[in-house]
Design an enzyme around this catalytic site. Structure first.
Site: not given
Ligand code: BG6
Ligand code: MG
Length: 211
Positions: A8, A10, A115, A169
């Site tokens: 992962d 973030d 993300s 996490d």
């Molecule tokens: C994940 C995060 O990695 O990505 C989430 O843990 C987040 O909190 C998700 O909402 C989507 O991210 P992004 O950058 O596309 O808004």
């Molecule tokens: Mg994460």
């Protein structure tokens, strides 16, 4: 024993989970919607729109789809402005050295993140060309706890889920790993998850897990 390790992003590779929180907090505060660190735990690993829906559970009125789309965009603008402060120094030595050692040991290394900002962040911390594959919010239709993002990562590196370990996490990420047939290592909040195969106190614990 494993052939691939899927990370992962973030909250595992870097601390951008803090920026997600700050950006959502600003949006919620400006609208008088209660939101704190405890609420934030449910947002880890889930997509932007699913995160917004969780935040709006505590709102005192309903929001239209159009309003929600604008709010998600506003949050992402705040978040991306925070990302602009980041540079290679925001990749810790511990993470950098651990990743290098795992690569030296012959593991295939991939990213599995919900993300859509994954590539921007990897570029900022100097890891654009490091991973063997990137599976992220741009190549999935269902976010964690659905296993899609990890199954795609395994496919991209040409390995079977049973030969890969996921590092997470988020509880949603551990759920996703289980659902996809992956072993998992939990760090941070997810270290307490009973479904995680391994519990990590720090990133370099991976050097003991993946020998
Ligand atoms: C994940 C995060 O990695 O990505 C989430 O843990 C987040 O909190 C998700 O909402 C989507 O991210 P992004 O950058 O596309 O808004
Ligand atoms: Mg994460």
């Amino acid at each position: 024993m494993y052939k691939g390790i899927i990370f992962d992003l973030d909250g595992v590779i870097c601390f951008t989970d803090r920026y997600h929180y700050q950006a959502w907090k600003k949006l919620a505060d400006e609208r008088g919607i209660p939101f704190d660190e405890e609420d934030n735990k449910r947002l880890r690993g889930v997509s932007r729109m699913d995160s917004l829906d969780i935040i709006l559970e505590k709102a005192d009125r309903a929001y239209t789809d159009e309003e929600k789309a604008r709010m998600a965009e506003e949050k992402n603008d705040t978040y991306r402005a925070l990302l602009e402060q980041m540079g290679p120094a925001d990749l810790s030595d511990e993470v950098r050295n651990t990743l290098r050692e795992l690569r030296n040991r012959g593991y295939k290394l991939a990213i599995g993140s919900s993300s859509k900002n994954t590539k921007t962040i990897l570029a900022r911390i100097g890891l654009s060309d490091f991973f063997d594959a990137i599976s992220d919010g741009t190549n999935i239709t269902r976010s964690k706890p659905d296993p899609e993002v990890f199954l795609k990562a395994a496919e991209f590196i040409g390995e079977d889920p049973k030969d890969c370990m996921v590092v997470e996490d988020a509880d949603a990420g551990i759920e996703a790993a289980c659902a996809g047939g992956f072993d998992s290592a939990g760090i941070g909040d997810a270290a307490a998850n009973a479904k995680a195969t391994y519990r990590m106190r720090k990133f370099s614990d991976l050097l003991e897990i993946a020998k």
